[in-house]
Design a protein around this motif. Structure first.
Motif, PDB file in Angstrom:
ATOM      1  N   UNK A 112       0.824  -1.207   0.000  1.00 58.98           N
ATOM      2  CA  UNK A 112       0.000   0.000   0.000  1.00 58.98           C
ATOM      3  C   UNK A 112       0.858   1.255   0.000  1.00 58.98           C
ATOM      4  N   UNK A 113       1.946   1.244   0.766  1.00 59.05           N
ATOM      5  CA  UNK A 113       2.814   2.419   0.806  1.00 59.05           C
ATOM      6  C   UNK A 113       3.466   2.693  -0.538  1.00 59.05           C
ATOM      7  N   UNK A 337      -6.877   6.596   2.667  1.00 60.35           N
ATOM      8  CA  UNK A 337      -8.100   6.060   3.278  1.00 60.35           C
ATOM      9  C   UNK A 337      -8.416   4.673   2.717  1.00 60.35           C
ATOM     10  N   UNK A 338      -8.289   4.522   1.411  1.00 59.96           N
ATOM     11  CA  UNK A 338      -8.623   3.230   0.790  1.00 59.96           C
ATOM     12  C   UNK A 338      -7.609   2.147   1.149  1.00 59.96           C
ATOM     13  N   UNK A 339      -6.381   2.541   1.507  1.00 60.00           N
ATOM     14  CA  UNK A 339      -5.349   1.573   1.880  1.00 60.00           C
ATOM     15  C   UNK A 339      -5.491   1.077   3.317  1.00 60.00           C
ATOM     16  N   UNK A 340      -6.222   1.799   4.155  1.00 62.42           N
ATOM     17  CA  UNK A 340      -6.257   1.523   5.596  1.00 62.42           C
ATOM     18  C   UNK A 340      -6.817   0.126   5.888  1.00 62.42           C
ATOM     19  N   UNK A 341      -6.205  -0.533   6.877  1.00 63.57           N
ATOM     20  CA  UNK A 341      -6.715  -1.832   7.334  1.00 63.57           C
ATOM     21  C   UNK A 341      -6.973  -1.836   8.839  1.00 63.57           C
ATOM     22  N   UNK A 365     -15.266   3.058   8.104  1.00 67.89           N
ATOM     23  CA  UNK A 365     -15.867   2.825   9.417  1.00 67.89           C
ATOM     24  C   UNK A 365     -16.844   1.656   9.378  1.00 67.89           C
ATOM     25  N   UNK A 366     -17.654   1.594   8.344  1.00 73.84           N
ATOM     26  CA  UNK A 366     -18.620   0.500   8.221  1.00 73.84           C
ATOM     27  C   UNK A 366     -17.933  -0.857   8.088  1.00 73.84           C
ATOM     28  N   UNK A 370     -10.989   1.609  12.517  1.00 74.10           N
ATOM     29  CA  UNK A 370     -11.114   2.617  13.567  1.00 74.10           C
ATOM     30  C   UNK A 370     -10.909   4.003  12.956  1.00 74.10           C
ATOM     31  N   UNK A 371     -12.001   4.703  12.707  1.00 73.48           N
ATOM     32  CA  UNK A 371     -11.933   6.046  12.118  1.00 73.48           C
ATOM     33  C   UNK A 371     -12.265   7.064  13.196  1.00 73.48           C
TER      34      UNK A 371
END
Length: 493
Positions: A112-113, A337-341, A365-366, A370-371
């Protein structure tokens, strides 16, 4: 408008002809603005909002568009400021882009990075560098102590670019320091935004010029109330000293940023001091802006000296604005945001995100990520505060945790994703920063820097109160009306 004119009477043919001419001119302007909005605005909701305002409230709509409407002419003018001095950074970005998958980079085991880095290489021409030392400066006193100390040690040049410079205690301390260094032979260049620094006195500017300091305003606006140049502001905060040390972040120059304000008892903000090769990118951004405002092509090896830094901290510096081919920082935020796990932690003074960012936060979040978002509890700008409030309920319903900062005003612009990447800079999470203003952000992949920002974020959470969905749903009709007004105005930005 016609009704307004019809209430007037003119006793002479000359006045009557002038009146008819003005009325016709106004109608032609309304039609022309409507056509421009329809042709140049690729956001359907914003286009519809502008057209409705022009149809239903032509007088109000006319002046709103003069103040805030986008301008193709301005975009062309903005793009004209990109000069050849940025070639070295673009070539570096192209080379790195082709070699990225083969380079051994710290904290890049997660693909992702590398994808985020590739994005910034492509859309912002932002090369990455590893020979850096990044220091997080929490709040104004920390920033000004480090900045003024670095200025005192300058030997060759000092470059400053700020949205706001104020003629107050801090502003005059800076002025005296710059004059002192200019008298020592240090070359100094200063850019200030003409609207953001509207209160900066001519006396202040002239005192700098008399000392041999070059000073220019960005997108000068002689008559702000009547000028479309009020839009497209330079929101950047950049300092480069001797090409070796750079500063970037949320803090302008003024007493309010150290808490000396009648409105806010405390000002919470975040800035960065960078030593190392990432300073080259800040230098290039400044010099491109300087080339535009001063009409001078300033370049040479003296502005890009050899830098030796013992520490390894992976950094990319990305600039965005009307002169960008892509919405660079917006796209980078979206990719983060799209990369977050695991987590997405955000601090922003304004929560008026573009639709894709809003959807990304809700979707994250859904899906169990953790947002957390920290925003101010009191406004510094009326309409954008209520536009921010208008987005809270739908985010809470998706499971986003939103906190209102109670210990004064929070102005930091931070996004942290997992332990992978964090960004600090000048861009707010609002439409103006993402699409209109000139902004600059540092994207950092160093675990130590990310951990340091996380510590500040956790402390800020402790100074905040979390919004509760059920309580928020029962807010009064007055607040709902103000939110509706903020929501109506936000697409017009």
């Amino acid at each position: 408008m016609a009704g307004l004119f019809n209430d007037l009477s003119f006793d002479t043919p000359l006045l009557s002809n002038i009146y008819e001419g003005l009325k016709l001119l106004f109608r032609v302007n309304i039609i022309w603005i409507g056509l421009v909005i329809f042709l140049e605005n690729n956001n359907p909701s914003r286009t519809l909002a502008w057209l409705l305002v022009l149809v239903l409230l032509p007088v109000v709509g006319f002046f709103l568009y003069v103040l805030f409407g986008r301008s193709y002419r301005k975009q062309k003018k903005a793009k004209a400021k990109i000069l050849s001095d940025s070639d070295r950074m673009e070539k570096a970005a192209e080379i790195q882009s082709s070699l990225l998958e083969y380079i051994d980079l710290p904290n890049s085991e997660n693909p992702a990075n590398r994808r985020l880095m590739q994005l910034l290489l492509k859309n912002a021409k932002a090369p990455f560098s590893m020979s850096n030392e990044v220091t997080v400066l929490t709040n104004g006193l920390s920033k000004f102590n480090r900045l003024f100390g670095a200025i005192k040690r300058a030997t060759d040049h000092i470059h400053l670019e700020y949205f706001i410079i104020k003629d107050d205690h801090i502003g005059n301390e800076l002025r005296e320091l710059l004059i002192e260094k200019a008298n020592e032979g240090v070359k100094i260049r200063v850019i200030f935004d003409d609207v953001g620094s509207m209160g900066l006195s001519r006396k202040y500017i002239n005192s700098l010029k008399r000392a041999g300091i070059e000073v220019h305003s960005f997108f000068k606006v002689p008559l702000p109330i009547l000028s479309r140049d009020l839009n497209y502001r330079n929101h950047r905060k950049i300092v480069v000293i001797d090409g070796l040390i750079g500063f970037v972040g949320g803090l302008n120059i003024g007493d309010e940023y150290i808490g000396n304000s009648d409105k806010f008892a405390f000002w919470r903000d975040t800035h960065l001091e960078i030593k190392g090769e990432a300073v080259y990118a800040l230098q290039t951004i400044f010099l491109n802006d300087w080339n535009y405002v001063a009409g001078q092509v300033v370049q040479g090896v003296t502005y890009y000296p050899e830098i030796k830094v013992a520490k390894t901290s992976l950094v990319q510096i990305a600039a965005s604005g009307p002169d960008s081919e892509w919405k660079c920082i917006l796209q980078a935020f979206y990719k983060m945001i799209s990369n977050a796990v695991d987590k997405i932690w955000v601090t922003t003074p304004y929560l008026v995100p573009e639709e894709s960012i809003l959807m990304g936060l809700k979707t994250a979040a859904l899906s169990g990520i953790d947002v957390k978002i920290i925003i101010p509890s009191q406004p510094d700008h009326f309409f954008v505060y209520w536009a921010s409030q208008a987005n809270i309920q739908q985010l809470l319903e998706a499971g986003v945790k939103i906190y209102r900062y109670k210990n004064g005003f929070i102005h930091s612009k931070i996004m942290i994703v997992d332990k992978l990447v964090a960004t600090v800079g000048t861009a707010n999470l609002d439409i103006r920063s993402m699409e209109i203003n000139f902004e600059v952000n540092a994207f950092m992949y160093d675990v130590d820097v990310i951990s340091r920002l996380e510590e500040d974020f956790i402390h800020d959470i402790d100074e905040s109160i979390m919004y509760e969905l059920e309580t928020f749903k029962h807010r009064g009709i007055h607040r709902k009306l103000m939110e509706a007004l903020g929501r109506l105005v936000s697409p017009l930005q």
